[in-house]
Structures are given as structure tokens and as C-alpha cells.
Design an enzyme around this catalytic site. Structure first.
Site, PDB file in Angstrom:
ATOM      1  CG  ASP A   1      -1.909   1.077   1.261  1.00  0.00           C
ATOM      2  OD1 ASP A   1      -2.487   1.338   0.036  1.00  0.00           O
ATOM      3  OD2 ASP A   1      -2.309   1.570   2.359  1.00  0.00           O
TER       4      ASP A   1
ATOM      5  CG  ASN B   1      -4.157 -12.458  -6.547  1.00  0.00           C
ATOM      6  OD1 ASN B   1      -5.302 -12.514  -5.809  1.00  0.00           O
ATOM      7  ND2 ASN B   1      -3.886 -11.810  -7.542  1.00  0.00           N
TER       8      ASN B   1
ATOM      9  CE  LYS C   1       0.268 -15.003  -7.882  1.00  0.00           C
ATOM     10  NZ  LYS C   1      -0.852 -15.663  -8.991  1.00  0.00           N
TER      11      LYS C   1
ATOM     12  NE  ARG D   1     -11.293  13.882  -7.513  1.00  0.00           N
ATOM     13  CZ  ARG D   1     -12.314  13.517  -6.274  1.00  0.00           C
ATOM     14  NH1 ARG D   1     -13.708  13.532  -6.791  1.00  0.00           N
ATOM     15  NH2 ARG D   1     -11.907  13.491  -5.043  1.00  0.00           N
ATOM     16  CE  LYS D   2     -13.766   5.942 -10.729  1.00  0.00           C
ATOM     17  NZ  LYS D   2     -14.499   5.059 -11.398  1.00  0.00           N
TER      18      LYS D   2
END
Length: 244
Positions: free
Chosen positions: A166, A188, A190, A211-212
Site C-alpha cells: 500500500d 494475491n 503467492k 481523478r482515478k
């Protein structure tokens, strides 16, 4: 609902991620100018090598510092922020962006807060440094997880890995658009990451839509032969004029 401030006024050091903010801003003479950000301890750059760094961590650091010599890569310094001043400025900004959420922020508790990844003594928790390539819109984090981040015996807790993912994708978003918030993060896992080992988190800005911001990343071993995790994320650029 937007769930977390990816920058963490970091993003774990948001000032370092803002365009043109390669180093802490100098204090200008005259009356103090009000700032959105909390006061920083400019005397300690925790992204520099420490005695707790392993040989692999130091070797990778030196390799990336070499890449910085031609200007294609930049090391992102990290300065610890102290919530001792400008709290009202920060609260005012959050009220403009997320008024309903801002009502839940306790100003007194905020003054005692510190960045999560800086909550451990050197060598015990999160040891990391980030590098950024503007031309490629790519952020690389060199991360060494200490013994206090253990989950399953002998391996890093998945939450610790998620925190650094993050932080890294968040930094990519910050460098691209300034202040952002995490809207979605899909990971994910692994393979488990061995405790106290060094991994390379490589993130890339895939595209923007208004804005994304859509960002992907992977977590690999030092020699890049082992894939530990993959992630995709969505960030939203903060706009004080809109109630997101």
C-alpha cells in the site's frame, strides 16, 4: 467508501512524494506560512542505510543509488512527521475532502500519533527505502521486514507485506497526482516471505481516468526469481472542492 489515506501523510511522508518536493522545504523569512502538513523532523532521513540493514539491502541500495547518478531515478527521502503543529490546517483540509469522516478525527489523539511504519526500533520492524523513475512512472521499494513483523513462525505477517505494498503503490499515486486516498487494494499472496529477508516491491502507474489512478505492483526476491505477491490498486485524487 474510501478506506485509508494511502499517503498516510507519508504514505507513508507525503511531502517527499509531492511533485518538486525532493527535499524538505526551507523555512522562509517573515511570518510563518500556514501549511497543510504536520511539522517534520528534518534532521533524520530514515531511508538512509542503517547498521540494521542486511548485506542484500545495502547492495540493492548501492545499485539504485548508482542509477540515480544520471537523473533517471531519484531516491525518495523519508522524514518523520510530528503532529505538534498545524493540526488545525490538516483537519480543515480533511473537512473539505471528507467532511463526514473528519468529524471522527480526535485532534488530541492526532497530536500523539506517529507513522505506523516508524513505530518499531531500527532492525525490528519496517526497514525500507523507495526510488522513483518519473519517465516510467515507476516506484521501487526495497523492504526488509524485521522479527517483530512475524506472522506464521519464520515468515512475515501478510499484513506487514500489505502495508508496504500500500505504501509503495500509494507513493506511485502521490508522485503522479499529489494527495490521494486508497479506494481499492487487491493482493494475491503467492508465497510467504521469509522473516528478515529483503524483497523488491515494484509498482507502476498503469493509467489514469479523471481523478482515478490505477496502479499495479509485484513483490519479488532480491534476484527476482521468486514472486511473493501481486497487487492491483485504485486511488482517488483528493479534491477539497468535492465531498468524496
Amino acid at each position: 467508501m474510501l478506506r485509508s489515506c494511502a499517503a498516510r501523510l507519508h504514505a507513508l511522508g507525503a511531502l517527499r512524494g509531492l511533485p518538486g518536493a525532493a527535499r524538505p522545504p526551507a523555512r522562509s523569512p517573515g511570518p510563518a506560512r500556514r501549511s497543510l502538513f504536520l511539522e517534520a523532523d528534518f534532521h533524520k532521513d530514515s531511508s538512509l542505510p542503517k547498521p540494521s540493514w542486511s548485506k542484500d539491502m545495502r547492495l540493492l541500495f548501492d545499485q539504485f543509488m548508482k542509477k540515480c547518478e544520471d537523473g533517471s531515478w531519484t531516491r525518495l527521502p523519508f522524514y518523520s512527521y510530528k503532529a505538534v503543529q498545524n493540526v488545525h490546517d490538516f483537519i480543515a483540509f480533511i473537512h473539505g475532502s471528507l467532511p463526514s469522516t473528519a468529524k471522527l478525527v480526535d485532534k488530541e489523539q492526532l497530536s500523539q500519533a506517529q507513522i505506523f511504519t516508524e513505530s518499531f526500533k531500527d532492525g525490528l520492524g519496517f526497514e525500507y527505502v523507495m526510488f522513483y523513475n518519473d519517465a516510467e512512472k515507476r516506484t521501487v521499494c526495497l523492504f526488509q521486514g524485521g522479527p517483530h513483523l512475524q506472522g506464521m513462525p519464520g515468515f512475515l505477517h501478510g499484513g506487514a507485506v500489505a502495508t508496504m505494498i500500500d505504501a509503495t503503490v500509494g507513493m506511485s499515486a502521490i508522485k503522479a497526482e499529489g494527495l490521494v486516498m486508497t479506494a481499492n487494494l487487491n493482493i494475491n499472496f503467492k508465497r510467504p516471505v521469509p522473516l528478515c529477508s529483503v524483497v523488491v516491491i515494484n509498482s507502476h502507474l498503469d493509467k489514469t481516468e479523471g481523478r482515478k489512478l490505477f496502479i499495479s505492483c509485484d513483490v519479488r526476491s532480491v534476484d527476482e526469481t521468486t514472486l511473493y505477491s501481486e497487487a492491483t490498486s485504485l486511488f482517488i485524487k483528493l479534491d477539497p472542492e468535492k465531498n468524496s
